[in-house]
Each structure stands twice: as structure tokens, then as C-alpha cells.
Motif scaffolding. Structure first.
Motif, PDB file in Angstrom:
ATOM      1  N   ILE A 100      29.526  23.550 -52.241  1.00  0.00           N
ATOM      2  CA  ILE A 100      28.417  24.428 -51.867  1.00  0.00           C
ATOM      3  C   ILE A 100      27.251  24.099 -52.792  1.00  0.00           C
ATOM      4  O   ILE A 100      27.427  23.972 -54.001  1.00  0.00           O
ATOM      5  CB  ILE A 100      28.822  25.907 -52.035  1.00  0.00           C
ATOM      6  N   GLY A 101      26.081  23.943 -52.243  1.00  0.00           N
ATOM      7  CA  GLY A 101      24.909  23.600 -53.052  1.00  0.00           C
ATOM      8  C   GLY A 101      24.482  24.770 -53.917  1.00  0.00           C
ATOM      9  O   GLY A 101      25.041  25.859 -53.843  1.00  0.00           O
ATOM     10  N   SER A 102      23.517  24.530 -54.780  1.00  0.00           N
ATOM     11  CA  SER A 102      23.003  25.637 -55.580  1.00  0.00           C
ATOM     12  C   SER A 102      21.492  25.660 -55.437  1.00  0.00           C
ATOM     13  O   SER A 102      20.881  24.648 -55.123  1.00  0.00           O
ATOM     14  CB  SER A 102      23.375  25.436 -57.045  1.00  0.00           C
ATOM     15  N   ARG A 103      20.915  26.820 -55.665  1.00  0.00           N
ATOM     16  CA  ARG A 103      19.458  26.888 -55.619  1.00  0.00           C
ATOM     17  C   ARG A 103      18.877  26.246 -56.862  1.00  0.00           C
ATOM     18  O   ARG A 103      19.480  26.270 -57.928  1.00  0.00           O
ATOM     19  CB  ARG A 103      19.003  28.340 -55.569  1.00  0.00           C
ATOM     20  N   HIS A 104      17.697  25.696 -56.694  1.00  0.00           N
ATOM     21  CA  HIS A 104      16.985  25.127 -57.835  1.00  0.00           C
ATOM     22  C   HIS A 104      16.609  26.276 -58.774  1.00  0.00           C
ATOM     23  O   HIS A 104      16.241  27.359 -58.315  1.00  0.00           O
ATOM     24  CB  HIS A 104      15.725  24.411 -57.332  1.00  0.00           C
ATOM     25  N   PRO A 105      16.730  26.067 -60.104  1.00  0.00           N
ATOM     26  CA  PRO A 105      16.429  27.162 -61.035  1.00  0.00           C
ATOM     27  C   PRO A 105      15.028  27.756 -60.838  1.00  0.00           C
ATOM     28  O   PRO A 105      14.836  28.964 -61.021  1.00  0.00           O
ATOM     29  CB  PRO A 105      16.571  26.519 -62.416  1.00  0.00           C
ATOM     30  N   ILE A 106      14.081  26.910 -60.464  1.00  0.00           N
ATOM     31  CA  ILE A 106      12.719  27.427 -60.232  1.00  0.00           C
ATOM     32  C   ILE A 106      12.725  28.396 -59.045  1.00  0.00           C
ATOM     33  O   ILE A 106      12.081  29.444 -59.073  1.00  0.00           O
ATOM     34  CB  ILE A 106      11.731  26.253 -59.965  1.00  0.00           C
ATOM     35  N   SER A 107      13.493  28.067 -58.022  1.00  0.00           N
ATOM     36  CA  SER A 107      13.575  28.974 -56.857  1.00  0.00           C
ATOM     37  C   SER A 107      14.270  30.267 -57.245  1.00  0.00           C
ATOM     38  O   SER A 107      13.884  31.354 -56.803  1.00  0.00           O
ATOM     39  CB  SER A 107      14.360  28.332 -55.708  1.00  0.00           C
ATOM     40  N   ILE A 108      15.311  30.147 -58.064  1.00  0.00           N
ATOM     41  CA  ILE A 108      16.050  31.347 -58.485  1.00  0.00           C
ATOM     42  C   ILE A 108      15.100  32.302 -59.204  1.00  0.00           C
ATOM     43  O   ILE A 108      15.034  33.496 -58.897  1.00  0.00           O
ATOM     44  CB  ILE A 108      17.222  30.975 -59.428  1.00  0.00           C
ATOM     45  N   VAL A 109      14.334  31.750 -60.141  1.00  0.00           N
ATOM     46  CA  VAL A 109      13.450  32.606 -60.934  1.00  0.00           C
ATOM     47  C   VAL A 109      12.278  33.115 -60.087  1.00  0.00           C
ATOM     48  O   VAL A 109      11.896  34.278 -60.172  1.00  0.00           O
ATOM     49  CB  VAL A 109      12.974  31.866 -62.209  1.00  0.00           C
ATOM     50  N   ARG A 110      11.733  32.247 -59.246  1.00  0.00           N
ATOM     51  CA  ARG A 110      10.639  32.694 -58.367  1.00  0.00           C
ATOM     52  C   ARG A 110      11.108  33.860 -57.484  1.00  0.00           C
ATOM     53  O   ARG A 110      10.430  34.874 -57.343  1.00  0.00           O
ATOM     54  CB  ARG A 110      10.151  31.540 -57.489  1.00  0.00           C
ATOM     55  N   ASN A 111      12.309  33.718 -56.918  1.00  0.00           N
ATOM     56  CA  ASN A 111      12.823  34.794 -56.063  1.00  0.00           C
ATOM     57  C   ASN A 111      13.031  36.077 -56.847  1.00  0.00           C
ATOM     58  O   ASN A 111      12.774  37.173 -56.346  1.00  0.00           O
ATOM     59  CB  ASN A 111      14.147  34.373 -55.403  1.00  0.00           C
ATOM     60  N   LYS A 112      13.496  35.919 -58.082  1.00  0.00           N
ATOM     61  CA  LYS A 112      13.738  37.095 -58.924  1.00  0.00           C
ATOM     62  C   LYS A 112      12.397  37.800 -59.228  1.00  0.00           C
ATOM     63  O   LYS A 112      12.292  39.026 -59.128  1.00  0.00           O
ATOM     64  CB  LYS A 112      14.418  36.637 -60.230  1.00  0.00           C
ATOM     65  N   ILE A 113      11.390  36.999 -59.580  1.00  0.00           N
ATOM     66  CA  ILE A 113      10.070  37.578 -59.878  1.00  0.00           C
ATOM     67  C   ILE A 113       9.535  38.314 -58.639  1.00  0.00           C
ATOM     68  O   ILE A 113       9.064  39.447 -58.709  1.00  0.00           O
ATOM     69  CB  ILE A 113       9.067  36.476 -60.324  1.00  0.00           C
ATOM     70  N   THR A 114       9.646  37.654 -57.504  1.00  0.00           N
ATOM     71  CA  THR A 114       9.165  38.248 -56.257  1.00  0.00           C
ATOM     72  C   THR A 114       9.880  39.569 -55.971  1.00  0.00           C
ATOM     73  O   THR A 114       9.264  40.562 -55.590  1.00  0.00           O
ATOM     74  CB  THR A 114       9.427  37.277 -55.074  1.00  0.00           C
ATOM     75  N   GLU A 115      11.179  39.535 -56.216  1.00  0.00           N
ATOM     76  CA  GLU A 115      11.971  40.745 -55.938  1.00  0.00           C
ATOM     77  C   GLU A 115      11.568  41.889 -56.877  1.00  0.00           C
ATOM     78  O   GLU A 115      11.367  43.028 -56.431  1.00  0.00           O
ATOM     79  CB  GLU A 115      13.454  40.395 -56.109  1.00  0.00           C
ATOM     80  N   LEU A 116      11.395  41.552 -58.163  1.00  0.00           N
ATOM     81  CA  LEU A 116      11.042  42.594 -59.147  1.00  0.00           C
ATOM     82  C   LEU A 116       9.696  43.239 -58.803  1.00  0.00           C
ATOM     83  O   LEU A 116       9.552  44.462 -58.876  1.00  0.00           O
ATOM     84  CB  LEU A 116      10.977  42.004 -60.559  1.00  0.00           C
ATOM     85  N   PHE A 117       8.732  42.413 -58.437  1.00  0.00           N
ATOM     86  CA  PHE A 117       7.417  42.984 -58.138  1.00  0.00           C
ATOM     87  C   PHE A 117       7.394  43.690 -56.779  1.00  0.00           C
ATOM     88  O   PHE A 117       6.655  44.651 -56.597  1.00  0.00           O
ATOM     89  CB  PHE A 117       6.323  41.916 -58.238  1.00  0.00           C
TER      90      PHE A 117
END
Ligand code: DAH
Length: 340
Positions: A100-117
Motif C-alpha cells: 500500500i502506498g503512503s502519502r507524501h509527507p508534504i501532503s500529510i502536513v498540508r492536509n493536517k493544516i487544512t483540517e485544523l483551520f
């Protein structure tokens, strides 16, 4: 003979098989060695020379049509048969050898930031990477020849007006031009700067811009929003501090530090033994910028902030070389498979 041909042709054209067996039955009836159409070909040998051409054509046409009909019906029943025949065992466990692939760390953090805001009411706005000079610089209080332009080395797509954006602050301008406040939005995206590539700098990276404009927005709102973000992103015990700074588009401006994620403020290599690491720039949107974008600065105030996603990711996962984010070495990426 003509009647026979027409009779069989009629039969072929109207034939609708009800089963695979019936298709085979008709194939034998028409086209086998002893079939009716094959029989007509034998009979054809006795036809007089003046009729040969006409009957020959008709006969060929009949044989082709019959063959085609049989083929189509055969295929239909075969595919029906094979799909209904397959038994799928839904209880078989998944194949663990399928990676199973993994998300790129930049995508992980971008998604987290988006979710928090998004939890505190911020929408997400998309911008353009190829930008005009006005949106990237002038509207943000950075006129031509202004020394602030030296802060960012720019890639020009067409000199002097079209650039690869150097900051996601350009999205602010589009939003303010097109939206009536209240505005509460973040804009993640890629930015470009003409910099020598090293462990700490790259010619491309990612930023998230934040913008909040309404009546009565104050610096306290900015500070509280940043504190919320930092605690959610780096842990509840995270502290922040704001240092006075300068950006052309905010007044007052500040740079924000968080307590070092690694040593928790004790002092280590990451924080250069200060206990603090810089994470973003922010400030109150300069009234002139509001006016540049068509917003009445006597009625509205707002704050803005901008952070580098690579930097946040670095602090969150202790990755100390920015180049790793762009090389896509599978051994690096695999380490993020448990994060989402
Ligand atoms: N655009 C700035 C940069 O690239 C970051 C930034 C600083 C954005 C302050 C802001 C801000 O919105 O208020 O360095």
C-alpha cells in the motif's frame, strides 16, 4: 434457388437465440458441412452462367450474415456464462504482499493544516502558480525598485510582468478583489524562488497563506489563532512567541516562533540552543493593501500569516534536509506510511 436464399436470409435476420445450445443448433443447421447454406453452394454449381454473378453475390452475402449472427450470439452467451459462473469468495483475506502506498509527507502536513483551520471556519482557496507582477508584488505594497523585492529572488516567465509566484500571499489579493468580507480562508500551494539548492533552501517549496478579514479583527485574534494552530499541530504543551518583524503587506508584522519540538525548549541543535524555532510570518493586513484590493480599510481590518509547509514538516518529523522532499526516494517516503 432464389426463394431458398431469401427464405434462409429471412430466418437469419429474425433469429433470436435463447441459449448457447440453440446458437450451436442453428450454426449446424446453416453452416455445417451438411448445412442448408453449404448445400446451396453445391447447388450453385448447377446454375447457368447468366445467373452466376447474381446468385453468387446473394449466396456470399447470406453466408456472411449467418456467420456474423452466429459469432455475435456465441460471444454474448460465452461472456454471460463466464461472468455468472465465477464464484467470488468474499471471505478470502487481503493479499499482504500487495504494497500500500503512503502519502507524501508534504501532503500529510498540508492536509493536517487544512483540517485544523477548517475546524475554525477557514475555507480553502486555490491560486495560480504563474502570476502577474501586480498580484505577487505591487498590490502587496512592494512597488518596483522597492528594496523588499530583494527579499525574494524571482523567476520571470516573461520579463517584466509575469512571474512564478514567490509567495502564496498573491492569493490574498485575488480573494480580496473578488470577495466581500467577512473573509476567512487559507491557500496552500507551491511557490518558486531563484535560490541555490541546499539542505536548507530550494527553488521550489510549499506555503500556506492565511487571511482573516472582518469588522473589528485585532492582533489578539491573530495571536489566539496562531496559538490554537501550534498546539493542535505540535502538541498541547507547545508555546509560541511573536517577535516584531517587517513584511511590506502587514503592519505591524511579526515572526512567530514555537517552543522547540525536539528539546521542548531545553536547547538543542535544531533550535540552536535557544529553545525556540521560527515557523511563520504574520501581521495585521496593511490598510493600503486592503485599499489596493478594493476593501474599505475604515470599515474592515484583518490579519494574515504565511508558513512554509516544508518547515512545519521538518519540525514535525525531524527531517533536516529539504531536498529529501523532492527526490521522492522510496526509502524516505515509506517512513510516512503509518501517518495519514
Ligand atoms: N509571504 C511571506 C513570505 O513568503 C510570508 C508571510 C509573512 C505571509 C507575513 C503573510 C504575512 O501573510 O502576514 O515570506
Amino acid at each position: 434457388m432464389k426463394d431458398k436464399i431469401e427464405h434462409i436470409l429471412h430466418e437469419v435476420e429474425n433469429f433470436v437465440a435463447e441459449s448457447k445450445e440453440q446458437v450451436e443448433e442453428y450454426r449446424i443447421k446453416w453452416l455445417s458441412k451438411k448445412g442448408q447454406i453449404t448445400g446451396l453452394f453445391d447447388e450453385f454449381k448447377t446454375v447457368g452462367p447468366d445467373l452466376k454473378k447474381e446468385f453468387g453475390q446473394k449466396l456470399n452475402e447470406l453466408r456472411n450474415k449467418a456467420q456474423e449472427k452466429i459469432n455475435v450470439l456465441k460471444e454474448k452467451y460465452e461472456s454471460l456464462h463466464s461472468s455468472s459462473d465465477k464464484q467470488i469468495d468474499l471471505t478470502i483475506p487481503g493479499d499482504p504482499s500487495v504494497a500500500i502506498g503512503s502519502r507524501h509527507p508534504i501532503s500529510i502536513v498540508r492536509n493536517k493544516i487544512t483540517e485544523l483551520f477548517s475546524r475554525i471556519g477557514f475555507t480553502v482557496s486555490d491560486g495560480r502558480e504563474i502570476e502577474d507582477d501586480w498580484h505577487n508584488f505591487s498590490a502587496l505594497n512592494t512597488p518596483e525598485n522597492h528594496p523588499a523585492r530583494d527579499m525574494q529572488d524571482t523567476f520571470y516567465v516573461e520579463t517584466p510582468n509575469i512571474v512564478l509566484r514567490t509567495q502564496t500571499s498573491s492569493v490574498q489579493v485575488h480573494i480580496m478583489q473578488n470577495t466581500k468580507p467577512p473573509i476567512r480562508t487559507i491557500s496552500p500551494g507551491r511557490v518558486y524562488r531563484n535560490e541555490a539548492i541546499s539542505a536548507r533552501a530550494h527553488c521550489q517549496f510549499h506555503q500556506v497563506e492565511g487571511l482573516y478579514i472582518d469588522k473589528g479583527v485585532s492582533f489578539a485574534d491573530l495571536k489566539q489563532t496562531m496559538l490554537y494552530f501550534s498546539k493542535e499541530m505540535f502538541g498541547a504543551d507547545t508555546k509560541i512567541r511573536l517577535r516584531p518583524s517587517y513584511f511590506p503587506f502587514t503592519e505591524p508584522s511579526a515572526e512567530m516562533d514555537i517552543s522547540c519540538t525536539l528539546c521542548k525548549g531545553e536547547g538543542c541543535n535544531v533550535c540552536k540552543h535557544t529553545g525556540w524555532v521560527e515557523i511563520l510570518g504574520c501581521g495585521m493586513v496593511d490598510p493600503q493593501v486592503l485599499e489596493n484590493c478594493g476593501i474599505d480599510s475604515k470599515i474592515y481590518t484583518g490579519f494574515a500569516f504565511g508558513m512554509g509547509i516544508e518547515r512545519v514538516t521538518m519540525l514535525k518529523y525531524q527531517v533536516n534536509d529539504i531536498r529529501l522532499y523532492f527526490e521522492n526516494d522510496i526509502r524516505f517516503l515509506k517512513q510516512f506510511s503509518s501517518a495519514i
